[in-house]
Design an enzyme around this catalytic site. Structure first.
Site, PDB file in Angstrom:
ATOM      1  N   SER A 264     -72.418  42.396 -37.114  1.00  0.00           N
ATOM      2  CA  SER A 264     -72.909  43.083 -38.316  1.00  0.00           C
ATOM      3  C   SER A 264     -74.038  44.039 -37.952  1.00  0.00           C
ATOM      4  O   SER A 264     -74.190  45.110 -38.545  1.00  0.00           O
ATOM      5  CB  SER A 264     -73.399  42.069 -39.350  1.00  0.00           C
ATOM      6  OG  SER A 264     -72.318  41.317 -39.871  1.00  0.00           O
ATOM      7  N   SER A 303     -75.102  40.851 -44.071  1.00  0.00           N
ATOM      8  CA  SER A 303     -74.827  39.464 -43.691  1.00  0.00           C
ATOM      9  C   SER A 303     -73.645  38.955 -44.485  1.00  0.00           C
ATOM     10  O   SER A 303     -73.710  38.852 -45.712  1.00  0.00           O
ATOM     11  CB  SER A 303     -76.057  38.589 -43.960  1.00  0.00           C
ATOM     12  OG  SER A 303     -75.735  37.214 -43.801  1.00  0.00           O
ATOM     13  N   GLY A 304     -72.553  38.657 -43.799  1.00  0.00           N
ATOM     14  CA  GLY A 304     -71.367  38.154 -44.489  1.00  0.00           C
ATOM     15  C   GLY A 304     -71.660  36.908 -45.294  1.00  0.00           C
ATOM     16  O   GLY A 304     -71.245  36.774 -46.441  1.00  0.00           O
ATOM     17  N   GLY A 306     -74.714  35.836 -46.171  1.00  0.00           N
ATOM     18  CA  GLY A 306     -75.893  35.940 -47.027  1.00  0.00           C
ATOM     19  C   GLY A 306     -76.891  34.834 -46.751  1.00  0.00           C
ATOM     20  O   GLY A 306     -77.841  34.641 -47.515  1.00  0.00           O
ATOM     21  N   GLU A 378     -66.913  42.399 -41.205  1.00  0.00           N
ATOM     22  CA  GLU A 378     -67.511  43.444 -40.373  1.00  0.00           C
ATOM     23  C   GLU A 378     -66.667  44.723 -40.392  1.00  0.00           C
ATOM     24  O   GLU A 378     -67.203  45.833 -40.549  1.00  0.00           O
ATOM     25  CB  GLU A 378     -67.674  42.928 -38.941  1.00  0.00           C
ATOM     26  CG  GLU A 378     -68.663  41.780 -38.838  1.00  0.00           C
ATOM     27  CD  GLU A 378     -68.270  40.711 -37.836  1.00  0.00           C
ATOM     28  OE1 GLU A 378     -68.946  39.674 -37.797  1.00  0.00           O
ATOM     29  OE2 GLU A 378     -67.271  40.902 -37.105  1.00  0.00           O
TER      30      GLU A 378
END
Length: 411
Positions: A264, A303-304, A306, A378
């Site tokens: 990321s 951030s995938g 979180g 991503e």
């Protein structure tokens, strides 16, 4: 279960460890994926042979062909401790032996391959083994059976159709017969003498790998299409108010800071580069020349989950300093999402369950092998941010020629 696409396993059914290691070296150079420490070699050298093979080839799966008939738990544990990635158990063994082997293998994160050699009703037994949780089924015609004119082709297709787990095949395979077993649906192709007795084992291995490339290309293309299908879903799911909130925050910011961890972070850096080309006052968090974050600044946090601690901590600092936070995440109600002023939701994998661990969540779907861990998030984020760049180019009337003036010249 990971999806396998045409694995070449080289069976080193030799009794001399030095010769086995030499042939393994050549086979590995030729592209062999898995190296099997054959039963004769283990009987001659013991588990030492497995350990030496794994130490020499840490990047390859090492198969310990134990052909275990009893004490499944004990023998699997022995193999694990010496570096085995896959252990073979005989299909004619007692169900308890196989179940115990599977239980220990799962505990240590290795795989169990059950060899159907000697099993009368291979299809029925394969179905039973699948229910027991074994990882691979091996349709194997032994050397003594081959002498009698038997072939694995007699049972292979039936077994492949009967189970969903990968099926391996062994028994006198060579360059002429391999295409046929591939056509029948075998996934793991086990080759012994055709390589170990070849004048040039490396070249023979390469020729076998050449036979797999049609399947390999299908795998690559399928993965790409699956990822693109997901990105199309993300495109359709974008919310105008979220995207507008992000753009408004960027345009109104004194300085823009971008932060992401791992891949990321790389996506964030690519976005920062394009913003620099568009004359934005942009910085990447963590770089040595990044200034202090202050009032009126903006943090774009990627951030995938979180929940990445470093990203959440940065967002809290940004808020404390009187700035704003835009979050790009799959989970709007995550810790990062709740802190942020604007959340742009970028779906990762579809959730089939919601365990607390993000990576575990990501691994619970059909995309597991195509796009491991956070790949879909991503890739989708990268494409979304390129879309943002296109909008900013149009809004500020910037052309590619304008952007090239800002492109790095010291590279």
């Amino acid at each position: 279960m990971e999806a396998l696409k045409m694995i070449l396993q080289v069976a080193l059914d030799l009794t001399d460890i030095e010769q086995a290691m030499s042939i393994a070296e050549k086979a590995a150079h030729g592209g062999a994926h898995w190296l099997e420490v054959g039963t004769p070699l283990i009987k001659k050298e013991g588990m030492r042979a497995v350990e030496l093979m794994k130490r020499r080839f840490p990047d390859r799966k090492v198969v310990a062909d134990l052909k275990t008939m009893d004490t499944g738990a004990l023998e699997v544990e022995m193999a694990v401790r010496h570096g085995a990635d896959v252990v073979s158990i005989l299909g004619v063994a007692d169900d308890k032996t196989i179940k115990d082997a599977v239980k220990v293998a799962k505990r240590y994160g290795i795989r169990v391959m059950v060899d159907l050699i000697g099993v009368k009703d291979k299809v029925a037994r394969a179905k039973q083994l699948e229910k027991m949780g074994v990882d691979y089924i091996l349709v194997h015609t032994g050397i003594d059976e081959q002498v009698q004119g038997k072939s694995p082709l007699e049972d292979l297709e039936k077994v492949v159709k009967a189970v969903k787990i990968p099926v391996a095949v062994a028994g006198g395979l060579n360059l002429e017969t391999i295409p046929k077993v591939v056509e029948m649906g075998a996934t793991i192709i086990i080759v012994g003498g055709a390589i170990t007795k070849a004048k040039d084992p490396e070249e023979t291995t390469r020729k076998i790998i050449d036979l797999f490339w049609g399947e390999y290309m299908l795998t690559i293309k399928k993965a790409m299409r699956d990822i693109m299908d997901h990105i199309n879903h993300v495109v359709d799911a974008l919310k105008l108010e979220e995207v507008r909130g992000m753009i408004d925050a960027m345009i109104g910011a004194n300085k823009i800071f971008i932060y992401g961890a791992g891949r990321s972070g790389l996506v964030g850096k690519a976005f920062a580069m394009r913003l620099m080309h568009l004359d934005f006052n942009v910085y990447v968090v963590g770089e040595t020349i990044t200034p202090a974050f202050g009032e009126g600044d903006l943090l774009i946090a990627i951030s995938g989950s979180g929940e990445t601690k470093s990203i959440v901590d940065a967002a809290e600092i940004a808020k404390d300093q009187g700035g704003k936070v835009v979050a790009l995440t799959s989970y709007k109600n995550s810790t990062l999402g709740r802190i942020s002023d604007v959340v742009v939701t970028i779906p990762g994998r579809a959730k089939t369950d919601v365990p607390t661990d993000y990576i575990a969540r990501q691994m619970l779907t059909e995309y597991k092998w195509v796009a491991p861990m956070g790949t879909l998030f991503e890739d989708s984020t990268m494409i979304f941010l390129d879309g943002i760049i296109a909008l900013l180019m149009a809004t500020f009337q910037k052309t590619e020629k304008d952007m090239k003036k800002k492109h790095a010249t010291l590279e």
